[in-house]
Design an enzyme around this catalytic site. Structure first.
Site, PDB file in Angstrom:
ATOM      1  N   GLY A  66       0.878  -2.325   4.303  1.00  0.00           N
ATOM      2  CA  GLY A  66       1.881  -0.769   3.897  1.00  0.00           C
ATOM      3  C   GLY A  66       2.621  -1.398   4.441  1.00  0.00           C
ATOM      4  O   GLY A  66       4.005  -1.167   4.033  1.00  0.00           O
ATOM      5  N   SER A  67       2.706  -0.800   6.021  1.00  0.00           N
ATOM      6  CA  SER A  67       4.476  -0.835   7.073  1.00  0.00           C
ATOM      7  C   SER A  67       4.876  -1.727   7.127  1.00  0.00           C
ATOM      8  O   SER A  67       6.223  -1.845   6.353  1.00  0.00           O
ATOM      9  CB  SER A  67       3.041  -0.256   8.252  1.00  0.00           C
ATOM     10  OG  SER A  67       2.442  -0.797   8.612  1.00  0.00           O
ATOM     11  N   MET A 122     -11.802   4.699  -1.269  1.00  0.00           N
ATOM     12  CA  MET A 122     -12.538   5.591   0.670  1.00  0.00           C
ATOM     13  C   MET A 122     -13.307   6.508   0.566  1.00  0.00           C
ATOM     14  O   MET A 122     -12.337   7.551   1.267  1.00  0.00           O
ATOM     15  CB  MET A 122     -11.253   5.360   1.216  1.00  0.00           C
ATOM     16  CG  MET A 122     -11.243   3.714   1.939  1.00  0.00           C
ATOM     17  SD  MET A 122      -9.343   3.216   2.654  1.00  0.00           S
ATOM     18  CE  MET A 122      -8.191   3.674   1.724  1.00  0.00           C
ATOM     19  N   SER A 182       0.932  -1.417   0.088  1.00  0.00           N
ATOM     20  CA  SER A 182      -0.247   0.007  -0.077  1.00  0.00           C
ATOM     21  C   SER A 182       0.513   1.459  -0.274  1.00  0.00           C
ATOM     22  O   SER A 182       1.612   1.221   0.735  1.00  0.00           O
ATOM     23  CB  SER A 182      -0.592   0.066   1.259  1.00  0.00           C
ATOM     24  OG  SER A 182      -1.395   0.997   1.730  1.00  0.00           O
ATOM     25  N   ASP A 206      -7.020  -5.861   4.346  1.00  0.00           N
ATOM     26  CA  ASP A 206      -5.794  -4.940   4.079  1.00  0.00           C
ATOM     27  C   ASP A 206      -6.480  -3.922   5.232  1.00  0.00           C
ATOM     28  O   ASP A 206      -7.094  -4.270   6.384  1.00  0.00           O
ATOM     29  CB  ASP A 206      -7.067  -3.316   2.879  1.00  0.00           C
ATOM     30  CG  ASP A 206      -5.605  -3.117   2.945  1.00  0.00           C
ATOM     31  OD1 ASP A 206      -5.219  -2.545   3.453  1.00  0.00           O
ATOM     32  OD2 ASP A 206      -6.862  -1.422   2.512  1.00  0.00           O
ATOM     33  N   GLY A 207      -5.423  -4.505   6.402  1.00  0.00           N
ATOM     34  CA  GLY A 207      -5.122  -3.754   7.517  1.00  0.00           C
ATOM     35  C   GLY A 207      -4.578  -3.956   8.518  1.00  0.00           C
ATOM     36  O   GLY A 207      -4.888  -5.535   8.458  1.00  0.00           O
ATOM     37  N   ASP A 227      -4.256   3.961  -2.040  1.00  0.00           N
ATOM     38  CA  ASP A 227      -5.235   4.267  -1.058  1.00  0.00           C
ATOM     39  C   ASP A 227      -6.023   5.506  -2.048  1.00  0.00           C
ATOM     40  O   ASP A 227      -5.127   6.274  -1.525  1.00  0.00           O
ATOM     41  CB  ASP A 227      -4.902   3.985   0.032  1.00  0.00           C
ATOM     42  CG  ASP A 227      -5.316   2.517   0.437  1.00  0.00           C
ATOM     43  OD1 ASP A 227      -5.730   1.600   0.747  1.00  0.00           O
ATOM     44  OD2 ASP A 227      -3.768   2.097   0.840  1.00  0.00           O
ATOM     45  N   HIS A 254      -7.919   1.315  -4.124  1.00  0.00           N
ATOM     46  CA  HIS A 254      -9.141   1.239  -2.769  1.00  0.00           C
ATOM     47  C   HIS A 254      -9.599   2.674  -3.054  1.00  0.00           C
ATOM     48  O   HIS A 254      -8.973   3.540  -2.270  1.00  0.00           O
ATOM     49  CB  HIS A 254      -7.808   1.454  -1.894  1.00  0.00           C
ATOM     50  CG  HIS A 254      -9.341   0.347  -0.865  1.00  0.00           C
ATOM     51  ND1 HIS A 254      -8.946   0.391   0.915  1.00  0.00           N
ATOM     52  CD2 HIS A 254     -10.319   0.561  -0.376  1.00  0.00           C
ATOM     53  CE1 HIS A 254      -9.489   0.324   1.649  1.00  0.00           C
ATOM     54  NE2 HIS A 254     -10.497   0.408   0.792  1.00  0.00           N
ATOM     55  N   MET A 257     -12.124  -5.870   5.282  1.00  0.00           N
ATOM     56  CA  MET A 257     -10.835  -4.346   6.035  1.00  0.00           C
ATOM     57  C   MET A 257     -10.680  -5.284   7.311  1.00  0.00           C
ATOM     58  O   MET A 257     -11.588  -5.470   7.855  1.00  0.00           O
ATOM     59  CB  MET A 257     -11.644  -3.580   6.131  1.00  0.00           C
ATOM     60  CG  MET A 257     -11.834  -1.960   4.876  1.00  0.00           C
ATOM     61  SD  MET A 257      -9.582  -1.919   3.724  1.00  0.00           S
ATOM     62  CE  MET A 257      -9.453  -1.036   5.073  1.00  0.00           C
ATOM     63  N   GLY A 297      -9.023   3.991   6.588  1.00  0.00           N
ATOM     64  CA  GLY A 297      -7.779   5.313   6.675  1.00  0.00           C
ATOM     65  C   GLY A 297      -6.301   5.855   7.933  1.00  0.00           C
ATOM     66  O   GLY A 297      -6.082   6.945   7.137  1.00  0.00           O
ATOM     67  N   PHE A 298      -5.932   5.026   7.964  1.00  0.00           N
ATOM     68  CA  PHE A 298      -4.805   5.093   8.559  1.00  0.00           C
ATOM     69  C   PHE A 298      -4.220   2.987   8.854  1.00  0.00           C
ATOM     70  O   PHE A 298      -4.480   2.704   8.269  1.00  0.00           O
ATOM     71  CB  PHE A 298      -4.529   5.814  10.061  1.00  0.00           C
ATOM     72  CG  PHE A 298      -5.572   7.005   9.839  1.00  0.00           C
ATOM     73  CD1 PHE A 298      -4.709   8.070   9.694  1.00  0.00           C
ATOM     74  CD2 PHE A 298      -6.968   7.096  10.547  1.00  0.00           C
ATOM     75  CE1 PHE A 298      -5.576   9.206  10.234  1.00  0.00           C
ATOM     76  CE2 PHE A 298      -7.710   8.371  10.574  1.00  0.00           C
ATOM     77  CZ  PHE A 298      -6.456   9.210  10.280  1.00  0.00           C
ATOM     78  N   GLY A 299      -2.638   3.922   8.212  1.00  0.00           N
ATOM     79  CA  GLY A 299      -1.458   2.870   7.887  1.00  0.00           C
ATOM     80  C   GLY A 299      -1.136   2.375   9.097  1.00  0.00           C
ATOM     81  O   GLY A 299      -1.387   3.823  10.144  1.00  0.00           O
ATOM     82  N   GLY A 300      -0.366   1.258   9.130  1.00  0.00           N
ATOM     83  CA  GLY A 300       0.175   1.263  10.668  1.00  0.00           C
ATOM     84  C   GLY A 300      -1.107   0.500  12.112  1.00  0.00           C
ATOM     85  O   GLY A 300      -0.349   0.423  12.890  1.00  0.00           O
ATOM     86  N   HIS A 335      -0.929  -1.093  -4.278  1.00  0.00           N
ATOM     87  CA  HIS A 335      -2.114  -1.125  -3.655  1.00  0.00           C
ATOM     88  C   HIS A 335      -2.462   0.851  -3.328  1.00  0.00           C
ATOM     89  O   HIS A 335      -1.508   1.139  -2.268  1.00  0.00           O
ATOM     90  CB  HIS A 335      -2.196  -1.635  -2.105  1.00  0.00           C
ATOM     91  CG  HIS A 335      -4.190  -1.183  -2.082  1.00  0.00           C
ATOM     92  ND1 HIS A 335      -4.871  -2.194  -1.814  1.00  0.00           N
ATOM     93  CD2 HIS A 335      -4.177  -0.220  -0.693  1.00  0.00           C
ATOM     94  CE1 HIS A 335      -6.277  -1.413  -1.210  1.00  0.00           C
ATOM     95  NE2 HIS A 335      -5.214  -0.552  -0.781  1.00  0.00           N
ATOM     96  N   MET A 392      -8.806   8.301  -0.097  1.00  0.00           N
ATOM     97  CA  MET A 392      -9.290   9.702   0.944  1.00  0.00           C
ATOM     98  C   MET A 392      -9.977  10.668   0.470  1.00  0.00           C
ATOM     99  O   MET A 392      -9.071  10.932   0.404  1.00  0.00           O
ATOM    100  CB  MET A 392      -8.490   8.744   2.424  1.00  0.00           C
ATOM    101  CG  MET A 392      -8.058   7.438   2.648  1.00  0.00           C
ATOM    102  SD  MET A 392      -6.883   7.333   3.857  1.00  0.00           S
ATOM    103  CE  MET A 392      -6.667   5.835   4.111  1.00  0.00           C
TER     104      MET A 392
HETATM  105  C1  DX5 Z   1      -6.428   1.164   5.283  1.00  0.00           C
HETATM  106  C2  DX5 Z   1      -5.792   1.477   3.713  1.00  0.00           C
HETATM  107  C3  DX5 Z   1      -4.840   0.206   3.951  1.00  0.00           C
HETATM  108  C4  DX5 Z   1      -3.782   1.087   4.569  1.00  0.00           C
HETATM  109  C5  DX5 Z   1      -2.654  -0.124   5.138  1.00  0.00           C
HETATM  110  O1  DX5 Z   1      -6.764   2.419   5.597  1.00  0.00           O
HETATM  111  O2  DX5 Z   1      -6.677   1.301   3.351  1.00  0.00           O
HETATM  112  O3  DX5 Z   1      -4.087  -0.043   2.623  1.00  0.00           O
HETATM  113  O4  DX5 Z   1      -2.754   1.573   3.982  1.00  0.00           O
HETATM  114  O5  DX5 Z   1      -1.704  -0.266   5.716  1.00  0.00           O
HETATM  115  P1  DX5 Z   1      -1.023  -1.131   6.700  1.00  0.00           P
HETATM  116  O6  DX5 Z   1      -0.491  -2.775   5.987  1.00  0.00           O
HETATM  117  O7  DX5 Z   1      -0.054  -0.464   7.969  1.00  0.00           O
HETATM  118  O8  DX5 Z   1      -1.558  -1.913   8.016  1.00  0.00           O
HETATM  119 ZN    ZN Z   2      -6.655   0.269   1.250  1.00  0.00          ZN
END
Ligand code: DX5
Ligand code: ZN
Length: 223
Positions: A197-198, A67, A7, A175-176, A34, A65, A136, A141-144, A32, A36
């Site tokens: 992602g992270s 959102m 991501s 995802d997540g 994202d 993706h 999900m 909304g956020f990575g990590g 991927h 938002m």
């Molecule tokens: C969250 C995103 C994800 C996010 C995943 O809303 O849709 O794609 O970047 O990040 P990680 O893998 O760090 O949870």
């Molecule tokens: Zn995503």
């Protein structure tokens, strides 16, 4: 076949092209991407012009993706900017069947995403028309964020229903919070497309990170 999708949310946006080239060279299957809007989720990321520039320079499969509140409105723009797959949220304002049709009319793959509180059954009426369901495993909304293990029964239910209606080919993406320690749980439940992602971009050697996730998924996979 399992697919690993880094991501971009955890990438260095000042060098997005190089970051994407790096993970592709490291064995990533899809990028991927994202999107938002600050309304559907409490965060704002990137959109159409960035995808357009990126897809021109970096040859990859772009997994978009959305959102956003009204995804149907932007299907043509994202497809035109280089999306190879678009997933949108069933909780958005757009009509689900019409949006799937609009995505397919562009000749690309269509996916529907479910937030953690949305039950598996919500997507059942659309399974026959979909290429992918995105479950999900965090609040979007956020990575990590921390992986929600209680999403595994939802994945199982969707896989079971897809098998029942003769859609063994349906892709189930998660995802997540996916990393080498959590991917086994979702692979065992029936997922086969893994967003990370992270767990990829925060590692120095992205190829090593991708290979380790793929190996852990392969060991647990039921597909
Ligand atoms: C969250 C995103 C994800 C996010 C995943 O809303 O849709 O794609 O970047 O990040 P990680 O893998 O760090 O949870
Ligand atoms: Zn995503």
């Amino acid at each position: 076949m399992s697919r690993i999708c880094p991501s971009v949310l955890s990438a260095d946006f000042s060098a997005l092209g190089d970051e994407c080239r790096d993970v592709i060279a490291g064995g990533a299957d899809w990028i991927h991407y994202d999107v938002m809007d600050g309304v559907f989720v409490p965060n704002i990321s990137i959109g159409i012009p960035v995808l357009k520039s990126l897809s021109k320079k970096v040859d990859a499969f772009y997994d978009v993706h959305l959102m956003i509140t009204d995804p149907a409105k932007y299907v043509d723009d994202f497809a035109g900017a280089g999306a190879d797959h678009i997933s949108f949220h069933i909780e958005s304002q757009s009509d689900t069947a019409e949006t799937i049709e609009a995505i397919h009319a562009k000749g690309i793959l269509a996916g529907v995403a479910l937030k953690p509180a949305t039950p598996a059954e919500a997507v059942f009426p659309y399974l026959k028309d979909l290429d992918l369901v995105l479950v999900m495993t965090v609040e979007p909304g956020f990575g990590g964020q921390k992986f929600m293990a209680d999403m595994c029964p939802k994945i199982k239910k969707i896989r079971k229903e897809a098998d029942r209606i003769g859609r063994k080919d349906l892709l189930i993406q998660v995802d997540g919070g996916i990393d080498v320690g959590t991917v086994g749980f979702v692979a065992e439940a029936g997922a086969d497309v893994y967003v990370a992602g992270s767990a990829v971009f925060n590692k120095k050697d992205r190829g090593e990170a991708i290979a380790a996730i793929r190996e852990a998924a392969g060991k647990a996979s039921v597909k």
